[in-house]
Design an enzyme around this catalytic site. Structure first.
Site, mmCIF file in Angstrom:
data_model
loop_
_atom_site.group_PDB
_atom_site.id
_atom_site.type_symbol
_atom_site.label_atom_id
_atom_site.label_comp_id
_atom_site.label_asym_id
_atom_site.label_seq_id
_atom_site.Cartn_x
_atom_site.Cartn_y
_atom_site.Cartn_z
ATOM 1 C CG HIS A 32 -1.897 1.250 1.062
ATOM 2 N ND1 HIS A 32 -2.232 1.896 2.012
ATOM 3 C CD2 HIS A 32 -3.405 0.435 0.568
ATOM 4 C CE1 HIS A 32 -3.544 2.357 1.651
ATOM 5 N NE2 HIS A 32 -3.929 1.469 0.901
ATOM 6 C CG HIS A 44 -6.937 7.411 -1.859
ATOM 7 N ND1 HIS A 44 -5.573 7.377 -2.157
ATOM 8 C CD2 HIS A 44 -7.852 6.258 -2.180
ATOM 9 C CE1 HIS A 44 -5.588 5.902 -1.746
ATOM 10 N NE2 HIS A 44 -6.417 5.579 -2.082
#
Length: 605
Positions: free
Chosen positions: A284, A509
């Site tokens: 990630h 985000h």
């Protein structure tokens, strides 16, 4: 429609690769799924035929049988139109809002059928020449004109060699070095929002093109570490910056067939998928290492994936380091270390991959001077770790050593996704997680009660008013079944509000963590900008037996501590304050009202 791999990663055209057709949607002409991923996995013949007959007259010519659910079908058609991909041999003309030219050169044929309605990206046309070089003369492209189809249409890959026809917001070239210098001492930027014009001129807004701006140095090569990569979009960014011929190394997490064997199609591009040992873990991290011809480098720690949507109408954050110059030839590898030990932490993170492809970048980091870097690298890597160098134990250790005591200042945890925490908050969320994120020096051994936790995460109502309506929730993957098991979480939830930075309608985000002392215009004892959401996989779980921290994901962030950045105990937030820290959302946060529910990804299914 052309075949598309998972998520938002488009296929690279290859004449030798058979065109694999999509499966027809099992719902047929009763399809109701307003989900872009669904439209990339399945074809919809009834919608495609309507789209083909659309002439830009202001509405779609829907058959009368669809009148009962007309708005649903219009929404689906607009979604399909918005995601159209440029292909050689087709004359996709951007709307007047995104283009100043209607001339579309016809690049070399890609070998694709002219009947395909959603063709693949042809990377050959994005790398044939420098943007400064004149385009070869060509006849107008064939195919029906798509002019003025819909005001929401934006091409994914450049239909011309003009950057203005590819990107909605184009900053002046050659200005980024001055902009970057003015961002000292934080060097924090937030992505420019396409539909928020106020952000287009903010000194702390940034576009991807500005990251590659030549005023920062002549790029030699670069490393992109990320989760999701849309290779056509990324290579187009390098093309318009004039760096198509430079070496690019990519580490990615999300499965994407376009990146497998990419070197055979693009010899200067090397991509490696980082596989995970557990389905709960993700690669990630969002990081860039930009190496320049003068031997220096810069590091970027970001929250944005490398694809179109993440750089358009979503709030993203990044730290863009100052240039780290090359050390003298006789310097030792450990020379040029910063007071925050950033160099050591970065090398340890990169070495954890055990990848030969990273050897060059590891060596460049060793050979550069990081002594002026004023932030701490806070990272996670999968495994069981007995030390305190990773995840939330890293956060707790640094705060305990260097963070000023903030009494009962609440922890504000802001994220784009929420994990599964168990039947009650103390099992992790208000237990080890809150404990580590609220440590500080001079903190009393025992507190009468832990600090309050406030989680900023968009509600359904927040998403509905976003620039992209419900599609604005596409970057918020929290699931309804997960929330059903922890409805107690509603007591901790606060709305996404970001009016002071003109990002109220740009869904976040970004992930960030801080503690607020005072209300609006108060101050904070630290600021953590990171890829890590509020989850056990990202921050870890402590083994109660041996104290080791179990992590499942790769993550990376930077921790700002006032002592190292401005030689103070707190960062000021008030407008006009010297060394003001700009946090993208409004403070103090506003709690959900009784009629609000958190956004869940099921709304798009």
């Amino acid at each position: 429609m052309g075949a598309v791999c998972g998520k938002l990663c488009f296929h690279v055209a290859d004449d030798k690769t058979p065109k694999k057709p999509k499966m027809e949607c099992p719902y047929g002409d009763k399809c109701y799924r307003l989900n872009p991923i669904h439209f990339k996995e399945y074809s919809h013949a009834h919608l495609e035929s309507i789209l083909d007959s659309y002439t830009g007259s202001g509405d779609f010519p829907l058959p009368s049988k669809y009148n009962a659910q007309r708005q649903m079908y219009v929404d689906q058609l607009k979604m399909m139109l918005h995601k159209q991909i440029y292909t050689p041999g087709k004359n996709f003309e951007p709307s007047s809002s995104t283009s100043q030219s209607s001339e579309v050169p016809s690049p070399a044929s890609s070998g694709e059928s002219s009947k395909e309605k959603s063709p693949r990206v042809d990377l050959k046309t994005t790398e044939t020449r420098s943007p400064a070089a004149p385009a070869a003369s060509a006849a107008p492209a064939s195919g029906p004109s798509q002019k003025n189809r819909d005001s929401d249409y934006h091409p994914i890959v450049p239909p011309t060699r003009r950057v203005e026809d590819f990107l909605t917001v184009v900053a002046p070239r050659g200005k980024m070095a001055a902009k970057h210098a003015a961002a000292a001492p934080y060097y924090i930027f937030y992505t420019t929002i396409k539909d928020s014009k106020q952000t287009h001129v903010q000194p702390y807004s940034i576009t991807f093109q500005e990251i590659l701006d030549r005023s920062l140095g002549e790029l030699r090569c670069s490393l992109q570490i990320n989760f999701m990569v849309e290779i056509g979009w990324l290579l187009a960014q390098y093309y318009f910056a004039g760096y198509s011929e430079k070496k690019l190394t990519i580490l990615y997490g999300e499965e994407c067939s376009e990146l497998k064997n990419i070197t055979k199609k693009k010899p200067r591009v090397e991509a490696h998928q980082v596989t995970m040992s557990t389905p709960f873990g993700k690669h990630h991290t969002k990081m860039m290492i930009l190496c320049y011809e003068d031997g220096s480098l810069r590091v970027v720690i970001s929250t944005a994936n490398l694809y179109y949507d993440d750089w358009e109408n979503r709030t993203q954050g990044l730290w863009f380091s100052p240039a780290c110059p090359e050390l003298p030839a006789d310097a030792m590898p450990h020379d040029g270390e910063s007071p925050t030990m950033f160099k050591r932490s970065l090398l340890r993170y990169l070495n954890h991959y055990h990848l030969a492809a990273l050897a060059y970048y590891v060596e460049r980091v060793k050979r550069c001077d990081f002594s002026h870097i004023n932030v701490f690298l806070v990272a996670s890597v999968p495994g069981s770790h007995p030390d305190m160098d990773w995840g939330m134990l890293r956060v707790g250790t640094l705060l305990r050593q260097h963070c000023a005591y903030a009494q009962k200042a609440p922890l504000i945890a802001q994220a784009s996704s929420i994990g599964s925490y168990g039947k009650e908050p103390k099992l992790w969320l208000t237990g080890d997680f809150l404990h580590n994120f609220t440590k500080s020096r001079d903190m009393p051994q025992m507190l009468s009660a832990p600090p309050e936790l406030k989680i900023i995460y968009p509600s359904l109502q927040n998403v509905r008013q976003s620039h992209d309506d419900l599609l604005g929730g596409g970057c918020l993957p929290y699931a309804a079944d997960a929330h059903a098991k922890q409805t107690w979480l509603n007591d901790f939830l606060y709305q996404w509000q970001a009016r002071h930075t003109a990002r109220n309608k740009a869904m976040p985000h970004i992930k960030s963590y801080t503690r607020l002392v005072g209300g609006e215009g108060g101050e904070v004892p630290y600021y953590l900008l990171t890829s890590a959401n509020i989850s056990k996989a990202a921050w870890g779980q402590v083994n109660k037996g041996n104290g080791a921290l179990r992590l499942m994901s790769y993550e990376a962030g930077v921790l700002f501590l006032p002592k190292f950045v401005i030689n103070a105990d707190f960062f000021p937030l008030s407008a006009g304050a010297k060394n003001r820290l700009i946090i993208p959302y409004d403070l103090p946060p506003v709690k959900y009202t009784q009629d609000m529910n958190p956004w869940v990804s099921d709304y798009l299914r």
